[in-house]
Structures are given as structure tokens and as C-alpha cells.
Design a protein around this motif. Structure first.
Motif, PDB file in Angstrom:
ATOM      1  N   LEU A 167       0.835  -1.203   0.000  1.00 33.94           N
ATOM      2  CA  LEU A 167       0.000   0.000   0.000  1.00 33.94           C
ATOM      3  C   LEU A 167       0.870   1.254   0.000  1.00 33.94           C
ATOM      4  O   LEU A 167       1.918   1.291   0.651  1.00 33.94           O
ATOM      5  N   PRO A 168       0.437   2.285  -0.701  1.00 33.86           N
ATOM      6  CA  PRO A 168       1.195   3.538  -0.681  1.00 33.86           C
ATOM      7  C   PRO A 168       1.331   4.082   0.735  1.00 33.86           C
ATOM      8  O   PRO A 168       0.453   3.896   1.582  1.00 33.86           O
ATOM      9  N   ALA A 169       2.430   4.774   0.958  1.00 38.51           N
ATOM     10  CA  ALA A 169       2.734   5.265   2.308  1.00 38.51           C
ATOM     11  C   ALA A 169       1.726   6.300   2.776  1.00 38.51           C
ATOM     12  O   ALA A 169       1.560   6.505   3.985  1.00 38.51           O
ATOM     13  N   ILE A 199      -1.445   6.251   2.810  1.00 37.70           N
ATOM     14  CA  ILE A 199      -2.707   5.697   3.307  1.00 37.70           C
ATOM     15  C   ILE A 199      -2.511   5.202   4.736  1.00 37.70           C
ATOM     16  O   ILE A 199      -1.611   4.409   5.014  1.00 37.70           O
ATOM     17  N   ARG A 200      -3.359   5.700   5.636  1.00 40.00           N
ATOM     18  CA  ARG A 200      -3.324   5.199   7.014  1.00 40.00           C
ATOM     19  C   ARG A 200      -4.016   3.834   7.057  1.00 40.00           C
ATOM     20  O   ARG A 200      -5.099   3.672   6.504  1.00 40.00           O
ATOM     21  N   VAL A 201      -3.396   2.871   7.733  1.00 39.15           N
ATOM     22  CA  VAL A 201      -3.876   1.495   7.713  1.00 39.15           C
ATOM     23  C   VAL A 201      -4.025   0.979   9.137  1.00 39.15           C
ATOM     24  O   VAL A 201      -3.147   1.191   9.987  1.00 39.15           O
ATOM     25  N   GLY A 202      -5.150   0.327   9.395  1.00 40.34           N
ATOM     26  CA  GLY A 202      -5.365  -0.369  10.648  1.00 40.34           C
ATOM     27  C   GLY A 202      -5.799  -1.793  10.378  1.00 40.34           C
ATOM     28  O   GLY A 202      -6.533  -2.044   9.417  1.00 40.34           O
ATOM     29  N   VAL A 203      -5.349  -2.733  11.197  1.00 42.09           N
ATOM     30  CA  VAL A 203      -5.674  -4.142  11.013  1.00 42.09           C
ATOM     31  C   VAL A 203      -6.198  -4.706  12.326  1.00 42.09           C
ATOM     32  O   VAL A 203      -5.580  -4.512  13.386  1.00 42.09           O
ATOM     33  N   ASP A 256       2.231 -11.686  14.204  1.00 41.70           N
ATOM     34  CA  ASP A 256       3.697 -11.583  14.151  1.00 41.70           C
ATOM     35  C   ASP A 256       4.167 -11.136  12.770  1.00 41.70           C
ATOM     36  O   ASP A 256       5.079 -10.297  12.651  1.00 41.70           O
ATOM     37  N   GLU A 257       3.561 -11.684  11.716  1.00 40.73           N
ATOM     38  CA  GLU A 257       3.957 -11.308  10.360  1.00 40.73           C
ATOM     39  C   GLU A 257       3.626  -9.842  10.069  1.00 40.73           C
ATOM     40  O   GLU A 257       4.398  -9.134   9.413  1.00 40.73           O
ATOM     41  N   LEU A 258       2.460  -9.382  10.531  1.00 38.96           N
ATOM     42  CA  LEU A 258       2.100  -7.973  10.332  1.00 38.96           C
ATOM     43  C   LEU A 258       3.052  -7.047  11.072  1.00 38.96           C
ATOM     44  O   LEU A 258       3.479  -6.007  10.548  1.00 38.96           O
ATOM     45  N   THR A 259       3.403  -7.419  12.293  1.00 36.09           N
ATOM     46  CA  THR A 259       4.327  -6.602  13.083  1.00 36.09           C
ATOM     47  C   THR A 259       5.688  -6.514  12.406  1.00 36.09           C
ATOM     48  O   THR A 259       6.342  -5.457  12.411  1.00 36.09           O
ATOM     49  N   ALA A 260       6.120  -7.607  11.786  1.00 33.43           N
ATOM     50  CA  ALA A 260       7.439  -7.633  11.150  1.00 33.43           C
ATOM     51  C   ALA A 260       7.508  -6.747   9.909  1.00 33.43           C
ATOM     52  O   ALA A 260       8.612  -6.412   9.455  1.00 33.43           O
ATOM     53  N   ILE A 261       6.355  -6.359   9.359  1.00 34.75           N
ATOM     54  CA  ILE A 261       6.369  -5.501   8.170  1.00 34.75           C
ATOM     55  C   ILE A 261       6.947  -4.127   8.492  1.00 34.75           C
ATOM     56  O   ILE A 261       7.573  -3.482   7.658  1.00 34.75           O
ATOM     57  N   GLN A 262       6.731  -3.664   9.734  1.00 33.76           N
ATOM     58  CA  GLN A 262       7.274  -2.378  10.204  1.00 33.76           C
ATOM     59  C   GLN A 262       6.826  -1.218   9.308  1.00 33.76           C
ATOM     60  O   GLN A 262       7.625  -0.354   8.933  1.00 33.76           O
ATOM     61  N   PRO A 276       5.274   2.287   8.831  1.00 28.69           N
ATOM     62  CA  PRO A 276       5.062   3.444   9.710  1.00 28.69           C
ATOM     63  C   PRO A 276       3.580   3.749   9.883  1.00 28.69           C
ATOM     64  O   PRO A 276       2.826   3.801   8.912  1.00 28.69           O
ATOM     65  N   GLY A 277       3.146   3.933  11.130  1.00 27.93           N
ATOM     66  CA  GLY A 277       1.770   4.293  11.429  1.00 27.93           C
ATOM     67  C   GLY A 277       0.782   3.149  11.389  1.00 27.93           C
ATOM     68  O   GLY A 277      -0.419   3.368  11.614  1.00 27.93           O
ATOM     69  N   LEU A 278       1.230   1.926  11.093  1.00 28.37           N
ATOM     70  CA  LEU A 278       0.316   0.786  11.043  1.00 28.37           C
ATOM     71  C   LEU A 278      -0.253   0.509  12.437  1.00 28.37           C
ATOM     72  O   LEU A 278       0.487   0.327  13.400  1.00 28.37           O
ATOM     73  N   GLN A 279      -1.583   0.513  12.536  1.00 31.57           N
ATOM     74  CA  GLN A 279      -2.253   0.228  13.805  1.00 31.57           C
ATOM     75  C   GLN A 279      -2.764  -1.213  13.781  1.00 31.57           C
ATOM     76  O   GLN A 279      -3.522  -1.583  12.891  1.00 31.57           O
ATOM     77  N   ILE A 280      -2.331  -1.995  14.752  1.00 35.37           N
ATOM     78  CA  ILE A 280      -2.744  -3.398  14.835  1.00 35.37           C
ATOM     79  C   ILE A 280      -3.472  -3.609  16.152  1.00 35.37           C
ATOM     80  O   ILE A 280      -2.927  -3.345  17.228  1.00 35.37           O
ATOM     81  N   ARG A 281      -4.725  -4.034  16.070  1.00 30.34           N
ATOM     82  CA  ARG A 281      -5.483  -4.454  17.250  1.00 30.34           C
ATOM     83  C   ARG A 281      -5.621  -5.974  17.194  1.00 30.34           C
ATOM     84  O   ARG A 281      -5.899  -6.524  16.129  1.00 30.34           O
TER      85      ARG A 281
END
Length: 658
Positions: A37-39, A41-45, A54-60, A62-67
């Protein structure tokens, strides 16, 4: 993905709901999407699988919100709703992309708190595992959109079809399947364009004309609900009858014809939209549609109210009725304004009696009270009676509360001004059921359905995939369910394999979708390696493929325990191919008594008959000659009978003094 990618046709914020206890392709594909995704765009998962998190966290990113959700958390659990509402409020997304069935069920719960969220929801239906649950999900997600990998997939998901026209505010788009071979800038751009906030609040599909007011003197209104529910050119006999009536009545010069469908969301019969009419008539989807998006402050207020309630010690999974009304009143007001705009396009009401035609079991979806109201308003009702198998063989029909269903079915049929039964047997069984329930049956006639022209000799035909050119085979065309008795044929083919050997037995082909009560049949087909190369299941087949099978089969088999008529028997005979049937009275009627008829429980008798046809070419040739002697109904016979009855009812009304 380039950092300067154009974002004018992309969501500013995207919420991804990926709640699934396991880890598989859906989760991996979503991770690919997050990476590309382009930088801007704010993204939440919202995620649940530990490995996925774990895989989502490893993407690193910026600004990715994971619940995260605990792995034992269910979609209707308060914890899941609380997490979704919190992330939704924090992100304020333009679109919500859901690619798992548990995620879709969670959205169904969330819409009770945030009504606007359904218009922002995109369900990515990427495989056939959605088939059994999709329709129930969409009824509770008004305004949601569907993403499918290809339009051809619509032919493989009958339950997807009702919402793929689109239906009401539902829309369907093709979108790239985000797997490693296709992920790239063009695929991401295409997907983001679909998820972008709409610029118009009016669907191109609108306006929908409500069927209200008194129709003209010669108006006939045909219900097309089942065709829209089951899909374009579905091979089921009831759907074929409904479509045949559609085609015949359209050509009738003396009717003002209209079409309607039952809308479960609005709980009423309404006219078909332009897109729905095009879809039923041609099977093609309309161009991409746009739809309304909620304003930012609507989202903030409704999400805040919902989240505040969830934090209270007395909170339950669903809000109380008063809070529900507070949360939904704005959405209802918008809906009412849209319906008012649609109503403004309705032609002036005309006086006079009209005829409503129901060719496909209306009692399964339309309340009897609605049909009774039509009669009170002056409509004459014409219904096609296919069968009363739920009364006759309740243990062989789909899981329902049988007593109430049978009562409602019979009462609905007795509302008709005229019934047209598909067989003499069905009409006789209906009369028996009415006597048992103390009901007076309406006037009736009998008309056997005609075989579709696409299956008649001379129509296009091609061999289906998986069948070798010139390969010998025997055919059964029927929904895979307990009533159709596929088990008898699997047992029979095991006996033939042991008796004749693998080189001497033809392939057994099953054509039909999965029905109910078939778990053991699925297990058998999946695990019996002895029959693996000798049985072929074709769950979806177009008319050209089915025509090929009927014409080139050695013979067909139909061991069903009970039927209203038995269209596959008539279709086989129309192709000149002999058929061995069960000895049910309706099947004897369909075969005109010219074909072998056996007890559906007598496996040795079926074995003797089939072995004789396989090893005795003279016996098979004689049976094929008898098949050619069958007298088939003229194409469009059911539609012609309905037109005749409708004309009589309209003429009867005009002849009565005012």
C-alpha cells in the motif's frame, strides 16, 4: 510501490478486518497488501491469528495500527466488538476490507452499533468456502459491496448471485486476487480505486420503482425472486421454470408485463431495477457502481456512542432497542429520502384487476400476509405447484421446522386463484395434504414443464473439462442431497468395479451443486480412492456442457426417492438418451412409462439392470429406440399455460358488472 503513486482514487484510511483463528492464504494475501500500500494511506488491522499478528508486526509499516483478539474470541464476543469499535473510531476509515468469514460475521454485529459501517464494507469473496453463509451475511449488511476475483466466479456461487446484480444497495466488482504472482502497482491501484470514497450519493442502478398502486387492466406481474437468489441459468428445475415463464410472458403482446422480487432488507415486493433486469436477461453485470459514504462526523458520533456503551459493566453483545434507534435514525432518514425519490419516478396508479404470477415456491420467502393483502387489493394470484415434498417426505427435505412450514406452504397455495401443477402426481399429493389439514384447494390445471431449448438437439454443446474425448460415461444430473440417492450409485459403482474391473466400467458423472444433508457424501467422494478415477463431480456446468453430457451418455440414472416431476428424466429423453429411474409416480409420469423403473432401495435390481445395459448392446439400443418415442412438451409450454390462465382471470373480471 512508488511513493508518488496517485492517491486521488484511493481511500485516505483503510481498515482491514482479518479475524480468523487459523493462518492461511487469506492472511498471507492481506500481509502482501499491507506491504504494497502507498505510504500516504493510514492502515489499521484487526487480527487474531498469532502468526498473522507476528507477520504484520514484522512488516514495520510506519503508522500501522494493529489491534489483536485472543485466539478463542468469537465474532459476537463483546471483546471483538469492543476492539473493532475502538480501532474504527481511532482510524476513521473510508473503507473496511474484510477477507474472512469470521470477520464478515463481526461486521454484521458491528452494524448494530455503527449503521454507516455497512456502506463502507467490502467483502472479498475469494473462494467457494463462503457459499453457505454469504446470503445471510449480506441481508444484515445493507449497502455492503462484494469483491470477486473474476465474474466467472459468480457462476460457481449460487448464493452470491442474488447480491451480484446488484440487489438494492449491494454492489459487486471484480478485483485482483492478491497472491504473490499478481501483487504489483497495477493490481494495488485497481483495488484502491474500488475502495476509494464515492463522489456520488446515487447508485447508477437507481431509481427502483415500487410496485404499489393499482395496475392497468391487462397488467401481469411476475415474481423473479428465485432466479435472482440462485443465479443466472442455474440448472435447478424450479429456476428453469421461472425463467421459461419470464421469456414467454415477455413475448406476449396483450400484457403490460412487470417483474418484481422480494427484498428481505425492506421486507416488501418491489420492481426489478434496470441492472437486475439486465442481469436476469443476459447474465452480465452492469458497469461499476458508486454509493453513498457517511460523513466523518456521523462516523465519530456513532462510533463514540457504541464504544461508550461497550465499556459499561452492564453492556451486552447488542445495544438495547432505545440506543439502537438513536444510532440508526440518521441512516433511516437517508433511506426514506432515497425511497421518496424512487417513488417520485413511479407512474400514476391505474385502476383495475391485475394478475400476480409466482412460478417458484413463494412461501419460502414471501409472507402469506403479503400475498393475502394483494388479494384484498384486487389482485388475482397464479402459482405454479412444483411439489409438496415437505409434507410427503419431511425426512428427505431441507432442515426446517416441518409442521409450521407445511401449514404455511399449504395455506399460501390455497390463496391462489389458480394453481398450475407440474405433474398429475403433484396435484394429487396436494389435494391429499389439503384434506388432511382441512383446507379447500383452489382451481388447478396440470402442465408438465418443457425442456429448455438450450438442451434440445441442435443447440450448442461442448465437452466439459475433466472428460476425455470419446470417454464412456453414465450421468446423474441432480443436486447432491440425501433425497436424490447418490449413495445408491456409489455403492453400485463399487460393485461394478469389483465385478467388471476398472477397464470395463464407464465413468459415473454427477452434475449438480451441493445441497443439504450431504456431509457423508462429501466424505465418501473425498476419501474413497477406489472410485477416485471412476466418479467425476461437476458442481457447475453451463447449458452447452450439460447438453453434451445428455447427448453422449451411454444412459442416465435417476434413483431419487421423491420428486414433483423429474426434469432430468425429461431432459435425458429429449436428447434421445435412455434413463433408468426410481419407481416414484412422478418419475413414471416424466418418463411416460417407457423407461425401466426400479425400487430406489433395491441395489441388486439396479446392478442387474445396469450390467445388462453395459454388456448387452442390443438391450441398450432397444432402450435408446424407446427413448426416441417419447412425446415431449413444446418449448415454453408452462409459460403458455400461465398466459392462458392470466387471460382468463382478466377476462373474467372485465365481464363482471361494476
Amino acid at each position: 510501490m512508488k511513493q508518488d503513486t496517485e492517491l486521488s482514487t484511493a481511500p485516505r484510511a483503510l481498515l482491514l478486518v482479518s479475524t480468523e483463528q487459523g493462518y492461511g492464504g487469506a492472511e498471507r494475501n492481506l500481509e502482501l497488501l499491507v506491504r504494497h500500500l502507498p505510504a500516504g494511506i493510514r492502515v489499521g488491522v484487526l487480527a487474531q491469528s498469532r502468526r498473522h499478528i507476528d507477520e504484520l508486526t514484522a512488516i514495520q509499516r510506519p503508522g500501522l495500527q494493529i489491534r489483536t483478539l485472543d485466539e478463542d474470541c468469537k465474532p459476537a464476543d463483546t471483546r471483538a466488538l469492543h476492539a473493532l469499535l475502538g480501532l474504527y473510531r481511532a482510524l476513521r476509515p473510508d473503507a473496511v476490507l474484510v477477507n474472512t468469514r469470521p470477520g464478515a460475521r463481526l461486521m454484521r454485529e458491528a452494524v448494530r452499533w455503527i449503521p454507516e459501517i455497512s456502506q463502507q464494507t467490502f467483502l472479498y469473496v475469494h473462494d467457494l468456502s463462503w457459499q453457505e453463509t454469504l446470503e445471510g451475511l449480506l441481508v444484515n449488511l445493507p449497502g455492503a459491496s462484494l469483491l470477486v476475483p473474476t465474474r466467472e466466479m459468480l457462476q460457481h456461487l449460487p448464493t452470491l448471485a442474488p447480491d451480484a446484480m446488484p440487489r438494492g444497495p449491494h454492489f459487486v466488482h471484480t478485483a485482483p486476487y492478491l497472491s504473490p504472482p499478481v501483487v504489483g502497482e497495477s493490481a494495488i491501484t485497481e483495488l484502491l480505486a474500488l475502495l476509494a470514497p464515492a463522489t456520488s450519493s446515487t447508485p447508477v442502478d437507481a431509481p427502483l420503482r415500487e410496485l404499489a398502486g393499482g395496475p392497468n387492466e391487462s397488467r401481469v406481474v411476475l415474481d423473479m425472486t428465485l432466479s435472482l437468489r440462485r443465479g443466472h441459468r442455474a440448472p435447478a428445475g424450479v429456476v428453469r421454470v421461472e425463467r421459461e415463464v419470464w421469456e414467454v410472458l415477455q413475448a406476449a403482446p396483450d400484457f403490460e408485463l412487470d417483474f418484481c422480487r422480494w427484498d428481505p432488507r425492506e421486507e416488501r415486493l418491489r420492481a426489478l431495477s434496470v441492472a437486475e433486469r439486465e442481469w436476469v436477461d443476459t447474465g452480465t453485470l452492469p458497469a461499476q457502481n458508486t454509493h453513498w459514504r457517511p460523513q466523518a462526523w456521523d462516523v465519530a458520533v456513532t462510533a463514540a456512542l457504541g464504544q461508550a456503551w461497550m465499556t459499561l459493566p452492564v453492556a451486552h453483545n447488542r445495544p438495547p432497542a432505545l440506543i439502537t434507534r438513536m444510532l440508526t435514525w440518521r441512516g433511516v432518514a437517508r433511506r426514506d429520502r432515497l425511497l421518496a425519490a424512487r417513488a417520485a419516478t413511479r407512474p400514476p396508479a391505474a385502476k383495475g384487476r391485475h394478475v400476480r404470477v409466482f412460478a417458484a415456491n413463494p412461501w419460502t420467502v414471501i409472507p402469506a400476509e403479503t400475498l393475502a393483502r394483494f388479494k384484498q387489493e384486487g389482485a388475482a394470484l397464479v402459482m405454479v405447484l412444483h411439489d409438496v415434498l415437505t409434507w410427503e417426505k419431511p425426512h428427505l427435505t431441507a432442515g426446517r421446522e416441518v409442521t409450521g412450514f407445511v401449514t404455511g406452504m399449504l395455506q399460501t397455495l390455497c390463496l391462489a386463484d389458480h394453481l398450475i401443477a407440474v405433474s398429475r402426481y403433484s396435484l394429487s399429493a396436494f389435494h391429499d395434504a389439503c384434506r388432511e389439514h382441512g383446507l379447500v384447494p383452489p382451481p388447478a390445471s396440470v402442465c408438465n414443464p418443457s425442456v429448455p431449448t438450450a438442451l434440445l438437439p441442435g443447440a450448442d454443446a461442448h465437452p466439459p473439462a475433466g472428460l476425455a474425448e470419446g470417454e464412456a460415461f453414465v450421468l446423474l444430473c441432480a443436486t447432491l442431497e440425501v433425497r436424490k440417492n447418490h449413495f445408491l450409485l456409489l455403492n453400485l459403482w463399487e460393485r461394478l468395479l469389483a465385478r467388471l474391473g476398472a477397464q470395463r466400467i464407464p465413468r459415473l458423472i454427477f452434475v449438480g451443486d451441493w445441497g443439504w444433508g450431504c456431509d457423508h457424501l462429501k466424505l465418501w467422494l473425498a476419501r474413497d480412492w477406489h472410485l477416485a478415477g471412476h466418479v467425476l463431480h461437476l458442481p457447475q456446468l453451463d447449458d452447452a456442457g450439460l447438453a453434451y453430457l445428455y447427448r453422449h451418455a451411454l444412459f442416465t440414472l435417476f434413483p431419487s426417492f421423491a420428486e414433483g416431476y423429474g426434469m432430468p428424466v425429461a431432459e435425458s429423453l429429449a436428447a434421445g438418451t435412455p434413463v433408468v429411474t426410481a419407481n416414484h409416480p412422478a418419475l413414471l409420469e416424466a418418463s411416460q412409462g417407457l423407461m425401466p423403473a426400479l425400487d430406489p432401495l433395491d441395489l441388486p435390481a439396479w446392478e442387474r439392470t445396469v450390467v445388462d445395459l453395459l454388456e448387452n448392446p442390443t438391450a441398450l439400443a432397444a432402450l435408446r429406440s424407446r427413448a426416441g418415442d417419447c412425446q415431449m412438451q413444446a418449448p415454453g409450454s408452462m409459460g403458455a399455460e400461465i398466459a392462458r390462465v392470466a387471460r382468463g382471470l382478466l377476462a373474467q373480471d372485465r365481464s363482471q358488472p361494476a
